[in-house]
Write a protein that holds these residues in place. Structure first.
Motif: not given
Length: 424
Positions: A44-45, A50-52, A82-83, A185-187
């Motif tokens: 999570v951190p 950034s995409i997980i 967050v999804s 938006v960054k993702a």
């Protein structure tokens, strides 16, 4: 023969369960939430946006789409997974940086499986519930999506923290949802030609998120927020004004009250369930983490049936769930004031849309927001739609908000009609 058919059906069903991708399910919500939404705590951190996780989903013919889990923050600053959805038009111009519309959805509930991205074919124009077109008991889809894709915009739609990924959705805590709507938006910038120009479009709970994002643009200094379009935005300042709050009688009202009070205790350690709930209400508060908003409201409406001899001929009595007085009232009022909109300096132009017949977010609540926000003299256009309610507002306003957003992306100066607005 009947036994043989039942036996065969059982075998076929067992085979389907074994091979269906939908059965890769989260252990805490069996049958309701795919494991895609589960994220180990150690992942999570990280950098917000950034995409997980990322997976392709079906999209209209002229678009591509992904379901995504990305990093963001709560209002407290704590990191959270967050999804949501990322949607991009096919064949953009080579080297182009496309405008982005970030959709902020309305109330769906507090359980993780209520996430709007967690439905079959989530990439669609808005489908409301209840509706003859709905296939699930919740709202999903994005108002104006077809228009936005045709205009070559990237569209993103956060589920918000605690819906889909994460736990304990901080319902109506505007800054949490605002950060989620900006970080997606960054993702999108990592997987699409999404540029820095962003318009936020939100409805109800999402209207609160969109406006709060505009008022806290410094959270995402690399984004150029060109405009905020808010449809009947929730305004926590009105929650403690009896003559306004008392007008909110429509829709799943009991469910909203259960979720609101429960979620604020999740977000703020100085607020407690025992401040507001009776013993029966405490059980309803537990349901807020397990049920979507329509089911939660039915649960609340029928709470009196838990009594030995309920009188089912009478309407639901809120006193079954809620205490008549709140011994910690000052702390609750302070948190609602902290989440109020229209009381902070902001630069982005705003389009506010409100139905005059809305009995969920009363027109008086939105009037209060506009009156407060107009004091800062940023361009605000306020449109009231005569006889439109909370749901009929969306189709009535679609031409207005899609056109208004297009003009903001084209750098056309935004109009203002503070504070009384216009009626259509």
């Amino acid at each position: 023969m009947k036994k043989a058919l039942l036996c065969c059906f059982a075998i076929i069903l067992a085979m389907w369960v074994a091979v269906s991708p939908a059965i890769a399910l989260s252990p805490d919500k069996p049958g309701l939430l795919p494991t895609f939404y589960d994220v180990p705590d150690d992942l999570v951190p990280g950098e917000p946006g950034s995409i997980i996780k990322l997976e392709s989903v079906d999209a209209p013919e002229n678009a591509r789409a992904w379901r995504v889990v990305y990093r963001s923050q709560k209002a407290s600053g704590d990191p959270v997974a967050v999804s949501g959805l990322i949607i991009a038009p096919k064949s953009p111009s080579l080297g182009s940086k496309l405008p982005v519309v970030s959709w902020a959805h309305g109330t769906v509930g507090g359980a993780r499986y209520c996430a709007p991205s967690n439905v079959p074919n989530p990439v669609t124009d808005f489908v409301g519930y209840p509706s003859f077109n709905s296939t699930v008991p919740n709202d999903y889809g994005i108002p104006g999506l077809s228009t936005f894709i045709k205009a070559k915009y990237v569209v993103v739609a956060s589920d918000y923290q605690g819906l889909g990924a994460g736990e304990k959705h901080e319902y109506a805590v505007g800054l949490s949802q605002a950060r989620n709507a900006l970080d997606i938006v960054k993702a999108a910038q990592t997987v699409t030609p999404a540029g820095k120009k962003v318009a936020l479009l939100g409805w109800s709970q999402g209207g609160l998120a969109a406006v709060t994002a505009g008022e806290n643009a410094s959270y995402a200094p690399d984004l150029d927020i060109v405009g905020i379009a808010a449809l009947a935005p929730a305004n926590p300042a009105s929650f403690v004004i009896p003559e306004i709050a008392g007008q909110s009688t429509g829709g799943p009202r009991i469910g909203r009250l259960i979720l609101l009070n429960t979620a604020y205790t999740w977000a703020y350690p100085d607020l407690h369930l025992s401040d507001v709930f009776t013993e029966t209400g405490m059980e309803a508060a537990k349901a807020a983490a397990r049920q979507c908003i329509q089911q939660l409201s039915v649960t609340g409406d029928t709470a009196e049936a838990q009594n030995d001899k309920p009188d089912m001929t009478k309407p639901a009595d809120p006193s079954v769930l809620f205490k008549p007085t709140n011994a910690n009232l000052h702390a609750w009022v302070a948190k609602f004031a902290e989440n109020a909109i229209g009381r902070h300096l902001f630069q982005s132009p705003v389009l506010v849309m409100q139905g005059t017949a809305d009995d969920i977010i009363p027109a008086a609540s939105t009037d209060l927001y506009v009156k407060d926000a107009c004091k800062f003299r940023a361009p605000i256009r306020y449109i009231k739609y005569k006889a439109k309610n909370h749901r009929t507002l969306l189709p009535a306003a679609e031409d207005d908000f899609t056109t208004w957003i297009a003009k903001r992306f084209d750098n056309i100066a935004a109009p203002s009609n503070c504070p009384d607005g216009e009626i259509q």
